[in-house]
Design a protein around this motif. Structure first.
Motif, PDB file in Angstrom:
ATOM      1  N   ILE A 139       0.833  -1.209   0.000  1.00 50.59           N
ATOM      2  CA  ILE A 139       0.000   0.000   0.000  1.00 50.59           C
ATOM      3  C   ILE A 139       0.867   1.258   0.000  1.00 50.59           C
ATOM      4  CG2 ILE A 139      -1.578   1.363   1.437  1.00 50.59           C
ATOM      5  CD1 ILE A 139      -3.056  -1.278   2.070  1.00 50.59           C
ATOM      6  N   VAL A 140       1.860   1.324   0.891  1.00 53.28           N
ATOM      7  CA  VAL A 140       2.679   2.538   0.988  1.00 53.28           C
ATOM      8  C   VAL A 140       3.430   2.787  -0.322  1.00 53.28           C
ATOM      9  CG1 VAL A 140       4.601   3.663   2.174  1.00 53.28           C
ATOM     10  CG2 VAL A 140       2.897   2.408   3.498  1.00 53.28           C
ATOM     11  N   ARG A 141       3.992   1.739  -0.882  1.00 54.95           N
ATOM     12  CA  ARG A 141       4.796   1.905  -2.106  1.00 54.95           C
ATOM     13  C   ARG A 141       3.961   2.359  -3.292  1.00 54.95           C
ATOM     14  NH1 ARG A 141       7.853   1.508   1.341  1.00 54.95           N
ATOM     15  NH2 ARG A 141       7.593   3.716   0.974  1.00 54.95           N
ATOM     16  N   ASN A 142       2.667   2.154  -3.196  1.00 56.73           N
ATOM     17  CA  ASN A 142       1.810   2.504  -4.332  1.00 56.73           C
ATOM     18  C   ASN A 142       0.862   3.661  -4.052  1.00 56.73           C
ATOM     19  OD1 ASN A 142       2.363   0.506  -6.576  1.00 56.73           O
ATOM     20  ND2 ASN A 142       2.197  -0.839  -4.795  1.00 56.73           N
ATOM     21  N   SER A 143       1.122   4.335  -2.937  1.00 60.18           N
ATOM     22  CA  SER A 143       0.177   5.385  -2.557  1.00 60.18           C
ATOM     23  C   SER A 143       0.688   6.783  -2.834  1.00 60.18           C
ATOM     24  CB  SER A 143      -0.174   5.275  -1.072  1.00 60.18           C
ATOM     25  OG  SER A 143      -1.035   6.337  -0.745  1.00 60.18           O
ATOM     26  N   PRO A 144      -0.060   7.565  -3.642  1.00 61.85           N
ATOM     27  CA  PRO A 144       0.278   8.974  -3.855  1.00 61.85           C
ATOM     28  C   PRO A 144      -0.237   9.863  -2.726  1.00 61.85           C
ATOM     29  CG  PRO A 144      -1.638   8.402  -5.166  1.00 61.85           C
ATOM     30  CD  PRO A 144      -1.225   7.147  -4.448  1.00 61.85           C
ATOM     31  N   VAL A 145      -0.981   9.276  -1.796  1.00 59.26           N
ATOM     32  CA  VAL A 145      -1.532  10.065  -0.682  1.00 59.26           C
ATOM     33  C   VAL A 145      -0.952   9.540   0.629  1.00 59.26           C
ATOM     34  CG1 VAL A 145      -3.691  10.487  -1.936  1.00 59.26           C
ATOM     35  CG2 VAL A 145      -3.560   8.586  -0.306  1.00 59.26           C
ATOM     36  N   PRO A 146      -0.984  10.378   1.689  1.00 59.87           N
ATOM     37  CA  PRO A 146      -0.480   9.915   2.991  1.00 59.87           C
ATOM     38  C   PRO A 146      -1.247   8.680   3.467  1.00 59.87           C
ATOM     39  CG  PRO A 146      -0.784  12.299   3.009  1.00 59.87           C
ATOM     40  CD  PRO A 146      -1.402  11.788   1.734  1.00 59.87           C
ATOM     41  N   ILE A 147      -0.505   7.781   4.107  1.00 58.96           N
ATOM     42  CA  ILE A 147      -1.102   6.558   4.639  1.00 58.96           C
ATOM     43  C   ILE A 147      -1.125   6.632   6.168  1.00 58.96           C
ATOM     44  CG2 ILE A 147      -0.748   4.048   4.912  1.00 58.96           C
ATOM     45  CD1 ILE A 147      -1.742   4.841   2.142  1.00 58.96           C
ATOM     46  N   GLY A 148      -2.286   6.305   6.723  1.00 60.08           N
ATOM     47  CA  GLY A 148      -2.403   6.232   8.176  1.00 60.08           C
ATOM     48  C   GLY A 148      -2.615   4.794   8.622  1.00 60.08           C
ATOM     49  N   THR A 149      -2.258   4.498   9.870  1.00 59.00           N
ATOM     50  CA  THR A 149      -2.505   3.159  10.429  1.00 59.00           C
ATOM     51  C   THR A 149      -2.915   3.297  11.894  1.00 59.00           C
ATOM     52  OG1 THR A 149      -0.216   2.919  11.180  1.00 59.00           O
ATOM     53  CG2 THR A 149      -0.745   2.012   8.991  1.00 59.00           C
ATOM     54  N   VAL A 150      -3.361   2.175  12.451  1.00 55.96           N
ATOM     55  CA  VAL A 150      -3.576   2.061  13.893  1.00 55.96           C
ATOM     56  C   VAL A 150      -2.622   0.961  14.363  1.00 55.96           C
ATOM     57  CG1 VAL A 150      -5.259   1.686  15.733  1.00 55.96           C
ATOM     58  CG2 VAL A 150      -6.012   2.640  13.541  1.00 55.96           C
ATOM     59  N   PRO A 151      -1.410   1.331  14.785  1.00 51.71           N
ATOM     60  CA  PRO A 151      -0.377   0.321  15.058  1.00 51.71           C
ATOM     61  C   PRO A 151      -0.795  -0.712  16.111  1.00 51.71           C
ATOM     62  CG  PRO A 151       0.588   2.521  15.013  1.00 51.71           C
ATOM     63  CD  PRO A 151      -0.897   2.703  14.966  1.00 51.71           C
ATOM     64  N   LEU A 152      -1.738  -0.333  16.938  1.00 49.29           N
ATOM     65  CA  LEU A 152      -2.185  -1.255  17.982  1.00 49.29           C
ATOM     66  C   LEU A 152      -2.671  -2.586  17.402  1.00 49.29           C
ATOM     67  CD1 LEU A 152      -2.563  -1.273  21.078  1.00 49.29           C
ATOM     68  CD2 LEU A 152      -4.896  -0.440  20.717  1.00 49.29           C
ATOM     69  N   TYR A 153      -3.269  -2.544  16.228  1.00 54.13           N
ATOM     70  CA  TYR A 153      -3.802  -3.784  15.666  1.00 54.13           C
ATOM     71  C   TYR A 153      -2.676  -4.791  15.410  1.00 54.13           C
ATOM     72  CZ  TYR A 153      -7.892  -0.848  14.557  1.00 54.13           C
ATOM     73  OH  TYR A 153      -8.958   0.005  14.610  1.00 54.13           O
ATOM     74  N   GLN A 154      -1.571  -4.293  14.846  1.00 57.20           N
ATOM     75  CA  GLN A 154      -0.476  -5.211  14.570  1.00 57.20           C
ATOM     76  C   GLN A 154       0.231  -5.625  15.865  1.00 57.20           C
ATOM     77  OE1 GLN A 154       2.731  -3.796  12.081  1.00 57.20           O
ATOM     78  NE2 GLN A 154       3.438  -5.880  11.608  1.00 57.20           N
ATOM     79  N   ALA A 155       0.351  -4.682  16.785  1.00 51.60           N
ATOM     80  CA  ALA A 155       0.973  -5.007  18.072  1.00 51.60           C
ATOM     81  C   ALA A 155       0.195  -6.134  18.750  1.00 51.60           C
ATOM     82  CB  ALA A 155       1.020  -3.765  18.962  1.00 51.60           C
ATOM     83  N   LEU A 156      -1.101  -6.064  18.645  1.00 50.35           N
ATOM     84  CA  LEU A 156      -1.943  -7.096  19.263  1.00 50.35           C
ATOM     85  C   LEU A 156      -1.733  -8.454  18.585  1.00 50.35           C
ATOM     86  CD1 LEU A 156      -4.115  -7.566  21.451  1.00 50.35           C
ATOM     87  CD2 LEU A 156      -5.848  -7.100  19.726  1.00 50.35           C
ATOM     88  N   GLU A 157      -1.608  -8.429  17.255  1.00 52.14           N
ATOM     89  CA  GLU A 157      -1.317  -9.684  16.545  1.00 52.14           C
ATOM     90  C   GLU A 157      -0.016 -10.293  17.073  1.00 52.14           C
ATOM     91  OE1 GLU A 157      -3.045 -11.357  14.281  1.00 52.14           O
ATOM     92  OE2 GLU A 157      -4.562  -9.904  13.635  1.00 52.14           O
ATOM     93  N   LYS A 158       0.958  -9.405  17.317  1.00 49.81           N
ATOM     94  CA  LYS A 158       2.280  -9.878  17.752  1.00 49.81           C
ATOM     95  C   LYS A 158       2.251 -10.583  19.103  1.00 49.81           C
ATOM     96  CE  LYS A 158       5.180  -6.686  15.160  1.00 49.81           C
ATOM     97  NZ  LYS A 158       6.198  -5.620  15.198  1.00 49.81           N
TER      98      LYS A 158
END
Lengths: 508, 508
Positions: free
Chosen positions: A170-189
């Motif tokens: 997504i980031v490599r193909n995005s011409p617009v700023p990308i946002g995330t909610v890092p908590l989701y991945q932290a929880l997966e971890k």
């Protein structure tokens, strides 16, 4: 027809994109803000537009830092040209914290844009895989689809497997700023158990995402232990995923939210990459009954406190807002947010103005979104027809983006944004003059407008006809009105030719 | 599930319909306002519900007359029960001219309803054949479809052939008041040439439609000769069909509008049948650029003058409004209408808050409609996705009705209409408790809500699952929040069991 044009800034490598709509009959073309990017074939990745600007600066500081030093960066100039304002306006708004320019140094592919109440109202589209649906290619296609229709930023809310790889694509193909909610991945971890979350696991996740180039991150640092009991009497409790996870963590361990206690460390990391905070409203209301309640407002005050801390670290901040709010309580949200959060940009989800129309929440919320933007919200997070029911597909993404472009543009008009009405005037003039093709091309969604017209009057002759199927030829008000206007002009010419004398009352 | 129930009034033949939604888990049922009528097979015609009430009165007078005499008619009582208010409130509002109860004595099939700012916001759906599309059966099907989804009144805007027969079929099968614009048929009668229109042709048309049972009629009596030149500088001239026809007539003949000069005679006819005026805004703005301009406001003042005349004849009146209006100019419309038209109910078309989204004008206008209703508009005329492009089909009618039911209900919430929020609370409670079937049944459109949920989680087990495809099982905020709530309740019980002592600061 629509074509992409570029306006050059003070240097050759500042090439600002616009969509230019050419019109018939000698009417001047209309230029519109354009979010679609270079439209490369997605898997290839986009060109790193900002790489030279970042390299020139050497040691990276945030746009807030530069703005405070009075330095106009190429990013600021780029955003200013898009907005049709002087670069100094962008600089001043960022310096004061009233606007942000989200742009991680590791996302050089992004086209700079600015979020603040003095600028065009922006919209965000959420995409992302979940445990029960979607793949990487599908999500990248949704990204490209969302920016084609006008999404100004995109949040990747992926959960489930392949979070890292999905985000990279997504980031490599995005011409617009990308946002995330890092908590989701932290929880997966930590295996999905909120109680096993730690500051360390979270910090590592932040750094991983920062390295990939995420431009802004939602951080639920305002969900404090003492606020959790305030949600017990609610009709819908806590409806923010991040909010509910942090509330569970706080309550189970009876400790203060680690995002709050480690906030300064977060700021240090964010500053190194120029990541902007999107301070999450983990206790936002999820129903009309819960709007503007104590839990929501308590958290909002804390977000204001955190804003000050972020600013001390030169980190850019926006504040997330509700949710579900009846119309008469919308303005209060903006007023309190401005006051308590020191005019940091507001970024709201909707709000939905009623709970009773699942499958139509792009509409229930477009009403609230238009109003809250009129009162000063800087960016609107879209809601799709699938809200509360399932994960949005391609059609839902488009429906959500269009509904929100409408809300944002309606607010731009209401705020008197310079130039906003030129688009409406051009389309209405085309409509009145029966320039059907111009009307379609100027429409927010030309494809659908054209196909609706084709349904009842498919003949290509109908595209130049002086009526449509609504009234038919005999009852067309615009046709009659045009003749009237010609008639009055003829009368007027006759009057002037005859000497143009009128009897004026003589006054002393 | 949903079922129709009836509440009996003070006499056996006052049987007021409601839609009752039964809920699971011991939750009380929810009763909603119901416009769907007896749902008979359309070609048969509906039972003449009001026939005995009309017969009992002998010589017919208008509801305004009875209200002024302090007489509560069965119609008023019926409408009051639907609204959940005392009959005296309906009587007072009608007597003061702040509400109307449109009910031609020749349309005894209609279920009485009241339009006024103190009552639930109503919506109107336009249907009707045009010269290039639609047949009678199709239009009756649209009527039934529109009232099924919640249209409170329906306007038959048929032009072209078979106007009389189409209207007859519609009135005989309509449980809601029917409105028309008689000018369209009058124009057909004189061969389609506005210049050949005469008062006599118009009067005969009015009587023909009155005999059939039309409940309210749009009359463009405020389009005065001297206002026509005010439209010359507009971007979109005159966009009301009726307005453009009358303007052409006035200008070509250089005479005053015959609807204005014969207004008292119109009142006498209307009074005989208890037809309500819907005073048309022939000069309403058709674009953002033309909103709240001199032409529009000049006509509005004249409509206020005509309101007084109608009231002298005991004829009920509502006032039509725009159109296209940017958000910041919406409130002014309501304020001026209230002041100049002596609080007669306002009935607006949208307004559309931007011109740039043809194919989505149900959304551009739902935003304006919700706002204008919050400020006091009593009835909203829907706009479908086909607006400006073609004649609405069945799907478009539904899309328009749903968008407007949302706008109306959002306004009911914002106005604090008693009981409005109970619907939202019941749905949100069902949502929080994962009662999926209850949530679907309570939705404004259960079919679409259910089908969207099925798209990603089709298994019937998912209908009782404690998550949906948006977040998947692990990230569901509502699930976490529910556990939290149980945990806090347990802690609280523990605390009480342990003696419930807290350290309180001792204050003198």
């Amino acid at each position: 027809m629509k074509r992409k044009v570029h306006v050059q800034g003070s240097r050759d490598d500042i090439q600002v994109p616009f969509a230019e709509i050419e019109l018939s009959g000698g009417n001047p073309p209309v230029r519109l803000y354009d979010t679609s990017g270079p439209l490369n074939d997605p898997p290839v990745g986009l060109p790193p537009l900002r790489a030279p600007w970042i390299a020139e600066r050497g040691v990276e500081r945030t746009q807030l830092y530069y703005a405070r030093q009075g330095i106009v960066t190429p990013e600021m100039e780029f955003a200013a040209i898009r907005e049709g304002v002087a670069a100094s306006v962008v600089l001043e708004e960022i310096a004061a914290g009233r606007a942000i320019l989200p742009n991680n140094v590791n996302h050089p592919e992004s086209e700079p844009m600015v979020i603040g109440s003095r600028f065009l109202v922006k919209i965000n589209a959420n995409i992302g895989t979940s445990a029960v649906s979607s793949g990487i290619e599908e999500e990248v296609a949704k990204l490209t689809w969302a920016t084609k229709w006008g999404a100004d930023t995109v949040m990747d809310l992926s959960t489930g497997k392949h979070i890292h790889a999905t985000r990279e694509a997504i980031v490599r193909n995005s011409p617009v700023p990308i946002g995330t909610v890092p908590l989701y991945q932290a929880l997966e971890k930590v295996g999905g158990d909120p109680l096993k979350l730690t500051w360390e696991a979270y910090r590592d996740t932040i750094i991983e995402q920062a390295e990939q180039g995420v431009d802004y991150m939602t951080v639920h640092a305002g969900v404090l232990l003492r606020y959790v009991p305030l949600t017990v009497g609610r009709v819908t409790g806590i409806v923010s995923r991040g909010g509910s996870i942090m509330a569970a963590w706080c309550l189970a361990r009876h400790e203060e939210n680690f995002l709050y206690t480690h906030f300064s460390e977060l700021c240090e990391i964010f500053a190194r990459y120029d990541i902007a905070f999107s301070l999450g409203d983990g206790l936002r209301p999820g129903s009309i009954a819960d709007a503007n309640d104590e839990a929501q407002l308590a958290e909002l005050r804390t977000l204001g406190e955190l804003t000050r801390i972020a600013w001390e670290h030169d980190v850019q901040v926006m504040i997330e807002g509700p949710g579900h709010v009846p119309m008469h309580k919308i303005k209060e949200n903006v007023d309190l947010q401005k006051e308590w959060c020191h005019d940091a940009p507001f970024y709201t989800l909707g709000p939905l103005t009623t709970d009773v129309a699942p499958a139509y929440d792009h509409i229930t919320s477009a009403i609230g979104a238009a109003m809250i933007a009129m009162y000063g919200t800087a960016m609107l997070c879209y809601v799709t027809p699938k809200e509360h029911l399932g994960l949005p597909n391609r059609d839902d993404v488009k429906a959500g983006v269009i509904a929100y472009k409408i809300a944002a543009h309606a607010a731009d008009l209401a705020k008197g944004h310079p130039g906003a009405q030129a688009w409406d005037d051009a389309l209405s003039k085309a409509r009145f003059e029966f320039r059907w093709e111009d009307q379609f091309n100027l429409a927010m969604d030309p494809d659908t407008a054209r196909s609706y017209h084709d349904e009842t009057l498919p003949a290509s002759a109908a595209k130049t006809a002086h009526f449509c199927s609504m009234c038919g030829p005999k009852f067309c008000s615009m046709k009659i009105s045009q003749s009237l206007s010609l008639e009055m002009q003829a009368k007027s010419a006759e009057f002037v030719a005859s000497g143009g004398q009128v009897y004026l009352p003589v006054v002393s």
